[in-house]
Design an enzyme around this catalytic site. Structure first.
Site, short mmCIF file in Angstrom:
data_model
loop_
_atom_site.label_atom_id
_atom_site.label_comp_id
_atom_site.label_asym_id
_atom_site.label_seq_id
_atom_site.Cartn_x
_atom_site.Cartn_y
_atom_site.Cartn_z
CE LYS B 80 -2.53 2.87 0.13
NZ LYS B 80 -2.93 4.07 -0.18
CB SER B 155 -6.96 4.61 -0.72
OG SER B 155 -5.59 5.50 -0.71
CB SER B 179 -4.71 7.99 -0.11
OG SER B 179 -6.17 8.11 -0.76
#
Lengths: 98, 486
Positions: B80, B155, B179
């Site tokens: 990420k 997310s 997330s």
């Protein structure tokens, strides 16, 4: 439209605290968004929390202690590599004192 | 065979690499080829670091040849774009960090690097991890590999989509209110948010520090267990990080859930849920009974207050954490005549709409005259939510619930009204507030072929039970993974 939970003047005050420049459109939109979110979170007031202690952190108790010894090494060029503007070994900003 | 190497699981690749049946370069090449093939449609990555990845793969191959091979040696994974990676741009999907190249590695990146892992690149996300769909990215949304018109979740949407589409063998995400678990559910992969403090957050760009936690996405529960073992453990750079020893999580995968008490909270099977989600999770619970587990009715009565509590606590913390982006030392700087303009304009132009909304809400909740009514109130409700779980775990070992009330929604469907988007986190957010571990694993597909996820939640530091529970289902009942449509 439901009653506004926050005034435009309050939005401007919070924007100043948060260091965010805003247009009149931004202010109006945030007033609407924040009002509906604040109306939603008022649901929390259904709960009696008079004798409930607050939770700030959920980790294990205690703060670890270590010797106060320097473990990193200064690398000014690396630290300055991302600077938007620099002069020599300094971060450069607009003039502060007139 | 070579063309399918990107589809390997971490455990398969690990075993093949150690036997020298395949090289890390071959697996890495297969992943990079897959990335080149699908990225134009999927947009799971913000940055692909091909040259670095191939160098790392070659170094791993040399190390594997010498017989010194930790579990992650030679395994290509995606990160990420919230993890600071030395020398590789780290944007947090924000314009304000568009050109930021960290001079250091996050602790978990340094750990994986030391094991010889291969980093394929940085994945897309909601800006500063604020969102549930990866639509709040300055680089455009990631699409769902099972339906390109739908969101990947958020997310950590890019990391979930990249694993589902076999662009990598596994990936890292972060989870502040769901997330990791929600995108794992939407994309049909495994994702675990470990116990708060289990994994170091040093070098992970902060959103809400009392809630943020690092965790992996993987194709199997076993892979998630392998990754968590590599990630977890004490770190002198993160004072919240637990010093507890890290178990060998793979050893917990016995397949045996006889006598396991599974709590089923009535508040998580509510009106308004998608029928097929309810049916799939109920069927999984029945299957656990057939394996010898016992279902226990429990109650988590403060569940309806979790979202309100979260959006005060998280935004308050975010408003403080994001104060550092001022256009002075790094990040975007707007044209300005004086320092007030420099701060106010750099932040106004550098942050996206949702980030500004949360900074404003958090600043308001902490401001003079409102602190007690909003922030302190939320902290007290947080205590009630924690107590719900403490009480529940006196009667059960693990809780099994849906991850989200519905499967992946359409792009644009929830962007107009922030509250609607917030409500998609209803089943994941309490877990962060209570600091507990939670894992999402696939448990079927709905009528449109979209993946459904179920979530297992345990007491603090019960990751072994969670992995055992998930693995027992996976090995006895999991449907074959359907091919993606990308």
């Amino acid at each position: 439209m439901a009653e506004k939970k926050i005034s435009l003047e309050q939005v401007r005050h919070v924007a100043r605290l948060a260091r965010l420049e805003m247009s009149a459109d931004d202010e109006a939109r945030l007033q609407a968004d924040m009002s509906s979110i604040l109306a939603y979170v008022e649901k929390l007031n259904e709960l009696d929390t008079t004798d409930v202690p607050p939770t700030a952190q959920v980790g294990e108790a205690g703060t670890p202690i270590r010797d106060d010894a320097v473990t990193n090494h200064p690398a000014p060029e690396e630290m300055l590599a991302n600077a938007p503007a620099r002069q020599g070994g300094f971060f450069k900003v607009p003039r502060i004192i007139e | 065979m070579t063309s399918e190497l990107n589809k390997l699981s971490v455990s398969e690749a690990r075993d093949m690499l150690r036997k020298r049946e395949v090289s890390s370069r071959e697996i890495t090449r297969a992943c990079l080829d897959r990335i080149a093939e699908v990225e134009p449609r999927l947009s799971a990555f913000i940055t692909v670091s091909e040259r670095e990845a191939l160098e790392q793969a070659d170094a791993a191959d040399r190390r594997l040849g010498s017989g010194d091979a930790p579990a992650m040696c030679g395994i290509p994974i995606a990160l990420k774009d919230i993890y600071c990676t030395r020398g590789v741009r780290t944007t947090c999907a924000s314009k304000i960090l568009e050109n930021f190249v960290p001079p250091f590695d996050a602790t978990v990146i340094a750990k994986l690097r030391a094991e010889g892992a291969v980093f394929l690149g940085k994945t897309n996300m909601d800006e500063f991890a604020m969102g549930s769909s990866t639509e709040n990215s300055a680089f455009g949304p990631t699409r769902n590999p099972y339906d390109l018109e739908r969101v990947a979740g958020g997310s950590s949407g890019g990391s979930a989509a990249a694993v589902a589409a076999d662009e990598c063998l596994a990936s890292l995400g972060t989870d502040t209110g769901g997330s990791i678990r929600e995108p794992a559910s939407f994309c049909g992969v495994v994702g675990i948010k470990p116990t708060y403090s289990r994994v170091s957050r040093y070098g992970v760009i902060a959103y809400a520090s009392s809630l943020d936690q690092v965790g992996p996405f993987a194709k199997t529960v076993r892979d998630a267990a392998i990754l968590l073992r590599a990630l977890a453990g004490v770190d002198s750079h993160d004072s919240t990080c637990s010093a507890r020893p890290v178990p060998d999580y793979e050893k917990a995968l016995t397949g045996d859930v006889k006598g396991l008490r599974i709590g089923v909270p009535k508040e998580y099977f509510v009106e308004g849920m998608e029928r097929e989600v309810k049916i799939a999770v109920r069927a999984a619970l029945k299957h656990y009974e057939s394996l010898g587990a016992r279902l226990v009715d429990i109650s988590l009565p403060h569940t309806p207050y979790a979202i309100g509590c979260y959006y005060l606590v998280a935004t308050a913390e975010a408003s403080a954490n994001l104060a550092r982006y001022d256009g002075v030392r790094y990040g975007f700087r707007a044209e300005s005549e004086n320092t007030d303009e420099l701060y106010n304009r750099s932040r106004a132009k550098g942050f996206g709409a949702e980030v500004k909304r949360r900074i404003m809400l958090g600043t308001f909740a902490l401001s003079a005259g409102y602190y007690d009514a909003y922030y302190l109130k939320a902290q007290k409700v947080r205590t009630l939510i924690r107590r719900d779980f403490e009480r529940a775990f006196t009667n059960c070992d693990v809780i099994v619930v849906p991850v989200a009330p519905a499967t992946a929604f359409r792009l644009g469907e929830k962007t107009a009204d922030p509250l609607t988007m917030y409500l998609s986190d209803i089943f994941t957010i309490s877990v962060n507030l209570a600091g507990l571990p939670g894992m999402s694993i696939p448990c079927g597909y709905d009528g449109d072929g979209l993946p459904i996820g179920m979530q297992m939640i345990g007491p603090a530091f019960s990751e072994e039970t969670i992995f055992r529970t998930g693995d027992a289902y996976e090995r006895s009942r999991a449907q074959a993974k359907r091919p993606t449509k990308v």
